[in-house]
Design a protein around this motif. Sequence first.
Motif, PDB file in Angstrom:
ATOM      1  N   VAL A  97       0.876  -1.164   0.000  1.00 54.28           N
ATOM      2  CA  VAL A  97       0.000   0.000   0.000  1.00 54.28           C
ATOM      3  C   VAL A  97       0.916   1.217   0.000  1.00 54.28           C
ATOM      4  O   VAL A  97       1.690   1.420   0.931  1.00 54.28           O
ATOM      5  CB  VAL A  97      -0.922   0.010   1.233  1.00 54.28           C
ATOM      6  CG1 VAL A  97      -1.812   1.257   1.230  1.00 54.28           C
ATOM      7  CG2 VAL A  97      -1.771  -1.258   1.276  1.00 54.28           C
ATOM      8  N   THR A 130      -1.970  -1.331  -3.710  1.00 59.28           N
ATOM      9  CA  THR A 130      -3.017  -0.319  -3.634  1.00 59.28           C
ATOM     10  C   THR A 130      -2.310   1.025  -3.593  1.00 59.28           C
ATOM     11  O   THR A 130      -1.392   1.219  -2.791  1.00 59.28           O
ATOM     12  CB  THR A 130      -3.878  -0.476  -2.367  1.00 59.28           C
ATOM     13  OG1 THR A 130      -4.403  -1.805  -2.303  1.00 59.28           O
ATOM     14  CG2 THR A 130      -5.029   0.535  -2.372  1.00 59.28           C
ATOM     15  N   VAL A 178      -7.659   0.340   4.458  1.00 61.63           N
ATOM     16  CA  VAL A 178      -7.119  -0.504   3.386  1.00 61.63           C
ATOM     17  C   VAL A 178      -6.219  -1.591   3.963  1.00 61.63           C
ATOM     18  O   VAL A 178      -6.251  -2.749   3.511  1.00 61.63           O
ATOM     19  CB  VAL A 178      -6.348   0.368   2.373  1.00 61.63           C
ATOM     20  CG1 VAL A 178      -5.553  -0.497   1.398  1.00 61.63           C
ATOM     21  CG2 VAL A 178      -7.321   1.259   1.603  1.00 61.63           C
ATOM     22  N   HIS A 184      -8.830  -4.645  -1.768  1.00 62.95           N
ATOM     23  CA  HIS A 184      -8.256  -3.402  -2.285  1.00 62.95           C
ATOM     24  C   HIS A 184      -7.114  -3.637  -3.271  1.00 62.95           C
ATOM     25  O   HIS A 184      -6.528  -2.669  -3.769  1.00 62.95           O
ATOM     26  CB  HIS A 184      -7.755  -2.540  -1.133  1.00 62.95           C
ATOM     27  CG  HIS A 184      -8.804  -2.225  -0.114  1.00 62.95           C
ATOM     28  ND1 HIS A 184      -9.800  -1.300  -0.340  1.00 62.95           N
ATOM     29  CD2 HIS A 184      -9.033  -2.751   1.128  1.00 62.95           C
ATOM     30  CE1 HIS A 184     -10.586  -1.240   0.722  1.00 62.95           C
ATOM     31  NE2 HIS A 184     -10.153  -2.107   1.624  1.00 62.95           N
ATOM     32  N   GLU A 185      -6.799  -4.883  -3.563  1.00 64.52           N
ATOM     33  CA  GLU A 185      -5.696  -5.170  -4.481  1.00 64.52           C
ATOM     34  C   GLU A 185      -5.987  -4.584  -5.864  1.00 64.52           C
ATOM     35  O   GLU A 185      -7.065  -4.768  -6.420  1.00 64.52           O
ATOM     36  CB  GLU A 185      -5.465  -6.675  -4.586  1.00 64.52           C
ATOM     37  CG  GLU A 185      -4.908  -7.319  -3.334  1.00 64.52           C
ATOM     38  CD  GLU A 185      -5.970  -7.645  -2.289  1.00 64.52           C
ATOM     39  OE1 GLU A 185      -7.165  -7.305  -2.511  1.00 64.52           O
ATOM     40  OE2 GLU A 185      -5.626  -8.240  -1.251  1.00 64.52           O
TER      41      GLU A 185
END
Length: 280
Positions: A97, A130, A178, A184-185
């Motif tokens: 992320v 993400t 997230v 959320h990938e």
Amino acid sequence: MTTLITGATGHLGSLTLQHLLQRVPASGIAVSVRDPAKAAHLGVEVRHGDFDRPETLDFVGVDRLMLISTDGPDEARIAKQTAAVRVAHEAGVGHIVYSSVTEATTSPLSLAVVHRATEELIRTTGIPFTFLRNAMYHENYTAQLPGAYERGALVTATGDGRIASASRDDLALAAAVVLSTDGHEGAVYELTGPRAWGFDELAAIAAEVTGKPLAHRSVPDADLLAGLSAAGLPAFVCELLVDIQANIRAGALAEVRPDLEKLIGRPATPVEDAVRVSVG
């Protein structure tokens, strides 16, 4: 599952950690910091990690990595973040992320160069990702207000431009969401505040909060650069700040997106709240 946050003693990192601790057990969280002594009180696993010395970075066993962008001149930032992404790839990190910037792929901001390069590198690794494309923080501008009162005016190079800035805490909460939930990938979130505002308006809000008038005065870029330089800021910081304000003037940061409110599940914090914290 282990979630690791880099830069966890910095502004965004520390807030992200606070929100994440409210969502997952501390036993599943680790932080990577330059000075472990400053993180000893956090109640989570602390790993030494200095981006200037990539050999110190330890992402082994990390399922989700919150990679918070570093500071410094562009070339240095790209080198440090490139090294971190490579370490993550070698360590088998399951998901990155990354804290990016608004419209990184197409943005005219010089700041976007670093983020665009890092996003592209992350994509090439094949690691699920993400991208949190953060707007400018409210606090970047409200922190200037006390000094503006001392100088007698809020001085910018923004003209009549508007900006859809966001609360740093809201952006940290979005990151924690997230990091603590699935699905959320591959997502690229454009995270802005609830509305775009201008600097005449910012000065007016400050005047309303304090009961003291404050004018906004827009100056040419060269004058702003000279003023920042005279204040002792490093040259690369001066150039970055002037570039951001020139792009605000041109309308590059005014678009409002719904992604932040969808992630945090409530209305995003308006700039008025940040003004009250700064000068209220």
